[in-house]
Structures are given as C-alpha cells and as structure tokens.
Motif scaffolding. Structure first.
Motif, PDB file in Angstrom:
ATOM      1  N   ASN A   1       0.824  -1.206   0.000  1.00  0.00           N
ATOM      2  CA  ASN A   1       0.000   0.000   0.000  1.00  0.00           C
ATOM      3  C   ASN A   1       0.859   1.257   0.000  1.00  0.00           C
ATOM      4  O   ASN A   1       0.579   2.238  -0.706  1.00  0.00           O
ATOM      5  CB  ASN A   1      -0.922  -0.020   1.231  1.00  0.00           C
ATOM      6  CG  ASN A   1      -1.999   1.054   1.176  1.00  0.00           C
ATOM      7  OD1 ASN A   1      -2.582   1.312   0.129  1.00  0.00           O
ATOM      8  ND2 ASN A   1      -2.259   1.679   2.309  1.00  0.00           N
TER       9      ASN A   1
ATOM     10  N   MET B   1      -8.948   9.074  -5.502  1.00  0.00           N
ATOM     11  CA  MET B   1      -9.354   8.807  -4.131  1.00  0.00           C
ATOM     12  C   MET B   1     -10.874   8.897  -3.965  1.00  0.00           C
ATOM     13  O   MET B   1     -11.501   8.010  -3.379  1.00  0.00           O
ATOM     14  CB  MET B   1      -8.668   9.807  -3.192  1.00  0.00           C
ATOM     15  CG  MET B   1      -8.984   9.601  -1.718  1.00  0.00           C
ATOM     16  SD  MET B   1      -7.946  10.613  -0.648  1.00  0.00           S
ATOM     17  CE  MET B   1      -8.458  12.263  -1.173  1.00  0.00           C
TER      18      MET B   1
ATOM     19  N   TRP C   1     -11.545   4.818  -5.268  1.00  0.00           N
ATOM     20  CA  TRP C   1     -11.236   4.001  -4.099  1.00  0.00           C
ATOM     21  C   TRP C   1     -12.440   3.195  -3.618  1.00  0.00           C
ATOM     22  O   TRP C   1     -12.315   2.023  -3.282  1.00  0.00           O
ATOM     23  CB  TRP C   1     -10.724   4.897  -2.972  1.00  0.00           C
ATOM     24  CG  TRP C   1      -9.262   5.187  -3.104  1.00  0.00           C
ATOM     25  CD1 TRP C   1      -8.506   5.056  -4.223  1.00  0.00           C
ATOM     26  CD2 TRP C   1      -8.398   5.672  -2.078  1.00  0.00           C
ATOM     27  NE1 TRP C   1      -7.218   5.426  -3.978  1.00  0.00           N
ATOM     28  CE2 TRP C   1      -7.111   5.805  -2.663  1.00  0.00           C
ATOM     29  CE3 TRP C   1      -8.567   6.010  -0.755  1.00  0.00           C
ATOM     30  CZ2 TRP C   1      -6.014   6.257  -1.942  1.00  0.00           C
ATOM     31  CZ3 TRP C   1      -7.473   6.461  -0.028  1.00  0.00           C
ATOM     32  CH2 TRP C   1      -6.209   6.581  -0.616  1.00  0.00           C
TER      33      TRP C   1
ATOM     34  N   GLU D   1     -13.122   0.336  -5.928  1.00  0.00           N
ATOM     35  CA  GLU D   1     -12.075  -0.672  -5.773  1.00  0.00           C
ATOM     36  C   GLU D   1     -12.352  -1.567  -4.569  1.00  0.00           C
ATOM     37  O   GLU D   1     -12.184  -2.787  -4.636  1.00  0.00           O
ATOM     38  CB  GLU D   1     -10.716   0.007  -5.623  1.00  0.00           C
ATOM     39  CG  GLU D   1      -9.561  -0.991  -5.485  1.00  0.00           C
ATOM     40  CD  GLU D   1      -8.232  -0.318  -5.236  1.00  0.00           C
ATOM     41  OE1 GLU D   1      -7.192  -0.987  -5.452  1.00  0.00           O
ATOM     42  OE2 GLU D   1      -8.207   0.855  -4.819  1.00  0.00           O
ATOM     43  N   TRP D   2     -12.760  -0.933  -3.467  1.00  0.00           N
ATOM     44  CA  TRP D   2     -13.097  -1.749  -2.295  1.00  0.00           C
ATOM     45  C   TRP D   2     -14.317  -2.624  -2.557  1.00  0.00           C
ATOM     46  O   TRP D   2     -14.285  -3.834  -2.307  1.00  0.00           O
ATOM     47  CB  TRP D   2     -13.379  -0.840  -1.090  1.00  0.00           C
ATOM     48  CG  TRP D   2     -14.292  -1.492  -0.084  1.00  0.00           C
ATOM     49  CD1 TRP D   2     -14.038  -2.598   0.658  1.00  0.00           C
ATOM     50  CD2 TRP D   2     -15.646  -1.108   0.215  1.00  0.00           C
ATOM     51  NE1 TRP D   2     -15.129  -2.925   1.425  1.00  0.00           N
ATOM     52  CE2 TRP D   2     -16.125  -2.031   1.187  1.00  0.00           C
ATOM     53  CE3 TRP D   2     -16.473  -0.072  -0.205  1.00  0.00           C
ATOM     54  CZ2 TRP D   2     -17.407  -1.935   1.711  1.00  0.00           C
ATOM     55  CZ3 TRP D   2     -17.749   0.023   0.337  1.00  0.00           C
ATOM     56  CH2 TRP D   2     -18.201  -0.903   1.271  1.00  0.00           C
TER      57      TRP D   2
ATOM     58  N   GLY E   1      -6.425  -1.870  -0.986  1.00  0.00           N
ATOM     59  CA  GLY E   1      -7.648  -1.533  -1.713  1.00  0.00           C
ATOM     60  C   GLY E   1      -8.922  -1.901  -0.987  1.00  0.00           C
ATOM     61  O   GLY E   1      -9.998  -1.818  -1.580  1.00  0.00           O
TER      62      GLY E   1
ATOM     63  N   ASN F   1      -9.077   1.840   2.194  1.00  0.00           N
ATOM     64  CA  ASN F   1      -9.683   2.818   1.294  1.00  0.00           C
ATOM     65  C   ASN F   1     -10.919   3.442   1.927  1.00  0.00           C
ATOM     66  O   ASN F   1     -11.076   4.669   1.963  1.00  0.00           O
ATOM     67  CB  ASN F   1     -10.074   2.143  -0.024  1.00  0.00           C
ATOM     68  CG  ASN F   1      -8.881   1.946  -0.939  1.00  0.00           C
ATOM     69  OD1 ASN F   1      -7.736   2.097  -0.534  1.00  0.00           O
ATOM     70  ND2 ASN F   1      -9.150   1.580  -2.175  1.00  0.00           N
TER      71      ASN F   1
END
Length: 949
Positions: free
Chosen positions: A420, A490, A494, A497-498, A544, A548
């Motif tokens: 990360n 962000m 993000w 992605e999570w 991720g 996040n």
C-alpha cells in the motif's frame, strides 16, 4: 425470641412466634393417630425399630467421608479439615437427604418449581416476588418426623449449650462458584426448638431472591441444587477473621492477607467493621505490612438467642486485635491447609478463644488473578520509535497470541502495508519491510501497538532527477495535475475498488478454503490454509479494502468537523449530522431482535425463556415444541452475522463460535418487551434532520454552501467504513477450525498438550512441528513452551497498557502532551464522538465473558468495541472507552443508537467502578465521576451541552 442471620452483606433480625415444625401439615387429614398422621406414626415406628439406619441417612459426624452431594460445599470442606487433623468446633452434618425428604413429604418439589418462576421488572429479571411465594411454602411446611428425630438425637449427643447453624449448598465454596453470603447462617442458637427452626430457615435460604438470582445468572439449575446444614458447637470467639493464602487483589502467590477483629468473624464478612489488615510473607511468615483498623464494634453472643453488637473500647480499638505469635501460628496452619487441598489457594475463616486457634471454614479463592508480572517496562521495541493504540489495533484490546503476532501482525499485515505504501511512489517495496523498515504493527508486553509515522523514504543517487525530461516551466502544472488526479482517484475510484474488487476477492479466497474439510485435510493443506487466510485478511485491510473506506470516511468527516469548529463556535459537531445512519452491525441487531419477538409471541415459550438461565436459552429453544420459528430465525442470523469478531486476534472465537454471547444478547432482548430498535432509529434520524435544518438557518452565503458540500461528501462516504469493517474476521471462521485440527494432530503426537496450544507457537516453530508431524514424530519440548506462553498472556491481561509508548516526534508532541494532562481526579477527557449528555450508573465490561453483567439503562464502559460488541448497545444509554476515536466502531454505532459517547479516554476502565454514577458529555468529550446514586433512571439531554444534574 430473636435470632441473628447473615446474608450477602447485611445482618437482619427475625422473630419466631410459633415453631414452624409444630404447625399443621398440608398433608394431615382425618386419618390420624393421637394427633399425628398415619405416615408420621409409621415413620416413628420404623425409626424406633431401625434408629441407626435413619440417623445415618440424615445425620453424619463432622469427620465423615467428604461428599459434596451429601454435605454441600461448606460441609465437604469441613469434613476434609477434620479428617486431616485440624482443630474444628465439634458438630454434625444434616445431609441433603434430609432436605430432599423435607421437600418430598410436603409435596414441595413441583410447587417450588412453579413458585420460583421469575418476573420481568423494567427489562430485568426479578426474583423478589418468587422468593416471597417460595418462603410462604417453606414456612407452612412441616419437618418430617424422622428428620426431626435424627436431628434431636444428634443434638443431644453433641451436648452443646449453644450452636452455630450454617447452610451448605451443593454448589457453593467451589473454585469457580463461591456463593459467598447467598445462604444464611444462624449463630448462638440455644435449645432444640430454636435449632429446628434455624435448620428449616437454612433450607429456606436456598430460595431467597439473592440466591435464586445468583444461580440464574451463573447458569445453575434451580431444581438440581440441594441444601445440607452444618451444626457446630458455638465457640466464644475473642478474635476472629479471614485469611487468604494468596493476595486476592493482586494475585501474588508469595503473600498472605489476614483480616482480624474482635468478636465473631461475621462482622468482617458482612463489612460492618474495618478490621486489622496484615500482609504476610509466605516464606518467612513475617509481617510485611500492618494496618490497624478502626474496629468500632464487634458481634458477640446474646444472653438469650442470636447475637448482639457491642462497641469496642477505645484502648482496644487502637491496639492490634491479634498477637504476632498467634498470627504466626495462624499463617503456618494456613499453609498446611492449602497443602492439604492440593496447593489450591484458600479463603479461610478462623477464630481464637482462650489462646486456641479454631478453624471454621476453608474454600478455594474464586477468580484469583494470575501472579503479577514484575519489572514491566513500557518501552518501544527500537530506539526513537513512537507507538499508539489506534486504527487497526483498536480491534485488538487484549494481549495477543504468539501465532497471531508473528504470522498476521509482523508478516501478512507488514507485507500488504508495504504494498500500500509503495503505491504512493515514495518508497520501494524492499524499504517497507524489515530490516529496512520497522514493523508497523508490533507489541509491547503482548499488547498491540501501531508505529506512528512511516519508514525512511527510498534513497536516490545524487544525480537523480525525477521528471528531468519535463521542461522546467511545465513542472508546476504537472504537479497540480498529479494532485488533482490523486484526488480524483481517491474520491471516485477508491470506493469502487473496495466494493467491486477487494471485497469480492477476499470472499472468494475465504470460500475457497471453506471447502476444505478439516478432518480430511492433509498437514500440507492445513499449513497452506493458515498462511493464505492470514494473507487474505491482511490484503483486505491494506490493499484496496478497508483502508480505502477508512481513509475516505476519516478525511471527509474530519473536514466537516474542522469546518464546524471554526464556523459555529461549538454549536454544532459532526456527530449531530451523521447519527441514525444504518450499518450492517445495526441490521444484525435488528435480526436478533426479530428472534426475540418470535419468542415473546408464544406465551408458553416466553414463560419458559424467562425462567431459563441465559446460559441454557439456546438448548431450551432446541427442545421446546414452540421453538421452531425462533430457531429458524436464529440460524439465519448466525449464517449472516455469526462471523462478527470480539477481537481481531484469531485465538478468540467469533460470535458463531461462542453461542453463549448470542444467548446473553437474545435473552436481554426477550426481557425488553417495549424496545423497538427501528422506532428508536427513526427518532435518531428525525433528530438529525432537525439539527440539519437548524444548521441551514444558522449558516449564510458561502459558508452555507460549504457546509452543504462538506455534509454531502461526509454522508456519502461515512457508511463505507462500517460496511467494510463488517466483513473483517470472515477468514477466521475458516482459519480457526483448520488451525485447531492441526493443533489436535500435533497434540496426538506429543508436540502439544491441547489443540488450542497451537496458537502459542510462532510461525517458524509451527513449520518445524509440521515437518516433524509429516515424519511421524513429535516435539515434546514445545509442550511446556506453549503452556508458559499461554500463562504469560493471561497474566498480561491485568496490565494497564498506556495509549502511547516512546517519545513523540515534534510533529505530534503538542497533541500528545495535551492528552497526557487531560484527566483529573473527578473528570476524564476523551474524543467527543456522539452528541448528548447522560447521567447514569456504569456497567463495566472488560471482555465478552462479562457481557451478562450489562444492565439495562446503564453507561457501557469498556476497553474498546468491535462489531460483536454491538449487542450491548440496546441496553446502553451512553458509551465510554479506553481507546478509539471519532471513527472507531463504538463512535459510529453510538451515533446509530443516538447515545452520548466519549472515546479514547485512556484509563476509563481503571478509574471508573462498576455501578458508579457518571456523566457522559458527548458534545465536549468529558466524563464526570460522581458518587451520587440515582433511583430515577438515566437523565438524558440530547441537545444540551451542560452536564445533567
């Protein structure tokens, strides 16, 4: 005439107008001979024909063979003392057979079970009305003739002028259950009729409200317990007291504690006097510390029946009640008693009369802490490091297991933290791993800490020129574009992605290993599963996943919080606008609440549920004919929410692995008939909307637009943190059974004592043990190693870990200094995370094993909370924790329930006592300690910033 009796913490007086045993029996009818029932006449004839048999059934000499079933806890211990040659006042046992015959002859067994059913009063179980019903049955009953004759014969043989009548239940004076003060004792009883009265009242004391409530709480069946009685010659005590062969407060095994005072020891046991206290060195028997107590009064025998209280002369109050010679004899005798009972630390009651030492009781010390650790230092693992108990380690409140620390904290989490960090472009991956980097998650004295800061950035050669191909004039624009691109990623990438990459990947990996049947897996598969599941959990946190969601929630709420601090003069806080939002933890609670509703809908099932101890609730549902629907709903609940964890350390079970915790929460919800979490959540939501309208009227122009923008962004990302955290620990539901299977195989070849000891091997040791297992060998040297590590972990639970360890760097030193100075004698300060003010008594809960101690309408004070702790929030009116901040799990759930909360106090669990009245100000982050008791319930002011009076 009057008798004194001792209960839990008080002494009462009662009158005996008519001997109970002389009252008519409910069983007596017209078939009688000379005023006695036919049954009584036949019993007398049988007793006259076979007197020895009947006496032996109901009466045993004091030095009989120990038998818990026949003599109860106190009698069993006394029999052991007498047989070992210790000096004990003479007497006899009235066995449990006499008590059972008493119930049988009066047809009380069924009647007692029905009368002892508890009631629900203000959302809690109450046995007060039940005790009144039962005592009426006991008082109206008649002592069977054969029992009375046996007691009479034994009393005549004893030839004592005065006796002590002591209750001895079959579940008391055990290592895990003391039952101290739950049943009654009657002292200085004179004459046969008063003795019989006292015996019957001892039987009745098995059914007092406090005794039934204690059994209910401890999960002991009301119908399976029985009462024996010990009758002993009353010795006129000059000095008496209590001795502990280990320090019951600190757990020190090299110390003994002695309390002594004048007269009978009941004054000490009931807390009516401040005795002389001595700390004795076990080796030398020398006094290490002596404190002369006030000893204002003493309890002595009255001229007629029972006892009386007399004042102690001033000269005697200032003197030591026991001589040093007697103290040395007492402590030497105590060591012999402890040795006789298998070196188990003992709680001993004693007295001295005419210079002679008498023993009255010896029982194991219950809940004795482990021996205290010495020379404990809170120092960072490397120079200049600064550690804190925040973020991930908020979910690891207890000392960690060896395998979790080595495998998960220092390997898996370290690896994905490095991955990360590398994404930011200022570190090469190799520089985020030891030895170039510190361990980001480490331990001090077994407690988890997080390194604050980051490792040194990757070094570059002197001639290194990043972006040297970009003309100098364009570089500022490129930097601005890079910042905007980072913000865009962000806020827009993000979360997807999570939600769509990290979480599905994590759950796929868990399902993959879930298909592995533990008993059929090879050692190689078990070894791989343990490591891969740890990696999957760590990847979900750092790469991720949770990180996040956590970062976005923290950043957007922080921006809103700072804006409100600067522009509203303290009138508003971020918590006011983020309360009442749904989360998976709240949905889990609603699902369990629906199970409780299903139980209440069936009257027979509800009646059975409240009469059942929470520890047996699930088994009752499994057997009850009306339990099918609640069982089905409960199965759905466990399937959807049973993975919730109490701590991130996989040595501890999840909620599904610990059904007792589910039963405790379900039982509490069954008792709260008027509770509706959905209605409560709607009220909190309405309050949030009202606050928003008030804020819109307060702000103007650009400030109003900025408020709306920040609030909109915070609301968008705020739920993600708890939604992401909800899935943490899913891997452990698969890892734990696989690891336990491996541990069992290692125990079978002699490497471990028990399967669970596998959690106290580090990764290298576990790998070596597996290689030996594959070769058909064991490593017996690991047996003692794992036992020692387990014991060390238990001892470390009693330590008080500081919030920070090490010297803070300049960039954080000012904030830390403010935190260190924030607490005073009567006021504690932490983070204001959920608005409102409440004054109420405290429920101090230190671990999931204490969930049953949570009282409705109290303020929950605990080290920290994780998703599995959510079950306590419906009963709480406020929250205070040692660690945590504005985005900790406790703060988010407190807002959902609309209760004031102050987190990150530091030492709340050490400074606040269970039952103490405190005020929680969730607007200013203040916890005010008070000694004032309130009988009117919690006083809540959701929108005021002043402390409730």
């Amino acid at each position: 005439m009057h008798f004194e009796h001792r209960g839990s913490a008080r002494r009462g007086r009662f009158e005996l107008p008519v001997p109970i045993h002389s009252r008519p029996s409910p069983r007596q009818n017209c078939f009688s001979i000379r005023g006695k029932s036919v049954i009584e006449e036949l019993t007398i004839l049988f007793h006259n024909r076979f007197p020895f048999h009947m006496t032996e059934l109901f009466i045993r000499p004091l030095g009989t063979n120990p038998s818990l079933e026949q003599l109860g806890g106190k009698g069993n211990s006394l029999a052991g003392l007498v047989n070992a040659g210790f000096i004990v006042p003479d007497g006899f046992h009235i066995t449990t057979s006499a008590y059972r015959r008493f119930l049988q002859e009066n047809d009380l067994s069924g009647a007692l079970a029905e009368a002892a059913a508890p009631d629900v009063v203000k959302g809690a179980i109450s046995f007060e009305a039940a005790a009144a019903r039962v005592q009426t049955l006991i008082e109206d009953a008649v002592m069977p003739m054969e029992v009375r004759q046996a007691i009479t014969s034994a009393f005549e043989d004893l030839a004592a002028d005065r006796v002590a009548v002591r209750s001895s239940a079959t579940a008391e004076d055990l290592p895990g259950l003391s039952f101290a003060g739950q049943q009654d004792t009657y002292l200085h009883i004179r004459g046969l009729d008063p003795l019989l009265e006292a015996v019957q009242r001892c039987w009745g004391s098995l059914w007092t409200a406090r005794a039934m409530g204690y059994r209910h709480q401890m999960g002991i069946s009301q119908s399976e317990i029985a009462m024996a009685v010990v009758v002993q010659t009353m010795v006129p005590a000059e000095v008496s007291g209590v001795l502990f062969t280990a320090n019951p407060t600190t757990g020190a095994r090299d110390e003994m504690i002695v309390n002594a005072s004048y007269g009978l020891g009941e004054a000490i046991v009931s807390g009516e006097v401040t005795p002389d206290s001595y700390v004795i060195d076990r080796t030398s028997l020398e006094v290490k510390e002596a404190v002369i107590g006030a000893k204002e009064q003493m309890i002595v025998g009255s001229e007629d029946q029972g006892t009386v209280i007399r004042k102690v002369r001033d000269t005697d109050r200032l003197a030591e009640s026991i001589s040093r010679e007697a103290l040395e004899e007492l402590t030497a005798t105590a060591l012999k008693i402890e040795s006789h009972f298998g070196d188990l630390p003992q709680d001993i009651e004693w007295l001295i009369a005419d210079g002679k030492l008498w023993l009255l009781q010896s029982r194991p010390i219950t809940h004795l802490p482990p021996p205290p650790l010495t020379e404990v230092r809170w120092e960072p693992p490397e120079p200049s490091a600064y550690l804190g108990r925040s973020q991930l380690v908020e979910h690891i409140p207890d000392p960690v297991s060896t395998l979790f620390e080595d495998l998960h904290m220092k390997r898996s989490l370290q690896y994905f933290w490095g991955r990360n960090l590398t994404r930011r472009g200022q570190h090469d991956f190799v520089d985020t791993q030891p030895p170039a980097s510190f361990h980001v998650q480490t331990t001090v004295n077994g407690y988890a800490y997080r390194h604050l800061g980051e490792p040194p950035r990757t070094g570059r050669a002197p001639d290194y020129r990043p972006r040297q191909w970009v003309p100098r004039a364009l570089r500022p624009g490129l930097q601005r574009w890079q910042r905007r691109w980072m913000n865009f990623k962000m806020f827009n990438l993000w979360t997807p992605e999570w939600r769509f990459i990290s979480l599905p990947r994590y759950r796929r990996e868990v399902r993959r290993w879930e298909a592995l049947v533990p008993s059929k897996a090879t050692p190689n598969q078990l070894w791989a599963a343990i490591r891969k599941l740890s990696e999957a959990e760590a990847r979900y946190w750092y790469h991720g996943g949770v990180w996040n969601a956590f970062s976005l929630t923290r950043g957007t709420e922080s921006q809103l919080h700072n804006f409100l601090q600067e522009n509203s003069a303290g009138r508003f806080s971020s918590g006011q606008f983020l309360s009442g939002l749904r989360s998976p933890a709240f949905d889990a609670h609603v699902a369990l609440w629906r199970v409780a509703n299903a139980i209440r809908e069936d009257k027979a099932l509800y009646k059975a549920a409240i009469a059942t101890s929470p520890w047996h609730l699930l088994s009752m549902l499994a057997e009850h004919p009306s339990g099918e629907r609640p069982r089905r709903l409960l199965d759905v609940y466990i399937k959807q929410y049973g993975h919730q964890i109490f701590t991130l350390d996989f040595v501890e079970p999840s909620e599904a692995d610990d059904p007792d915790s589910i039963a405790q929460s379900l039982y509490a919800l069954v008792l709260q008939a008027d509770y509706d979490p959905l209605a409560r959540q709607r009220e909190v939501s309405k309050r949030r909307r009202d606050q928003e309208l008030e804020a819109i009227g307060f702000f103007e122009g650009d400030t109003l637009r900025e408020f709306r923008r920040l609030l909109r962004r915070a609301r968008r990302y705020y739920p993600n943190r708890e939604a992401a955290m909800f899935h943490m620990g899913r891997a452990w539901t698969v890892l734990r059974p696989l690891t336990m299977e491996l541990g069992q195989r290692l125990a079978d070849v002699g490497t471990l004592h028990a399967a669970s000891d596998v959690f106290f091997l580090n990764l290298d040791e576990l790998g070596r043990a597996i290689r030996a297992l594959l070769a058909g060998d064991g490593l017996p040297e690991y047996r003692q190693l794992t036992v020692s590590r387990r014991s060390l972990r238990e001892a470390r639970r009693w330590l008080n870990p500081p919030t920070h360890v090490g010297n803070p760097p300049p960039w954080i030193s000012r904030r830390v200094n403010q935190e260190d100075e924030r607490n005073s004698d009567d006021q504690l300060k932490g983070s204001p995370v959920s608005p409102g003010t409440v004054t109420a008594p405290v429920s101090l809960i230190l671990s999931p094993s204490e969930f049953s101690r949570m009282k409705p309408g109290s303020i929950l004070v605990c080290p920290t909370t994780t998703p599995a702790w959510t079950q306590l929030f419906p009963q709480a009116v406020g929250l205070v924790t040692d660690i945590g901040g504005i985005l900790a799990h406790g703060s988010i759930v407190a807002r959902e329930y609309g209760i004031p909360a102050v987190l990150g106090v530091g030492d709340a669990t050490r400074r606040i006592a269970d039952g103490q009245i405190i005020t929680v100000d969730g607007n200013r982050g203040l916890v005010t300690l008070a000694q004032v008791e309130s009988n009117t319930g919690p006083l809540t002011q959701q929108d005021e910033t002043t402390t409730a009076e």
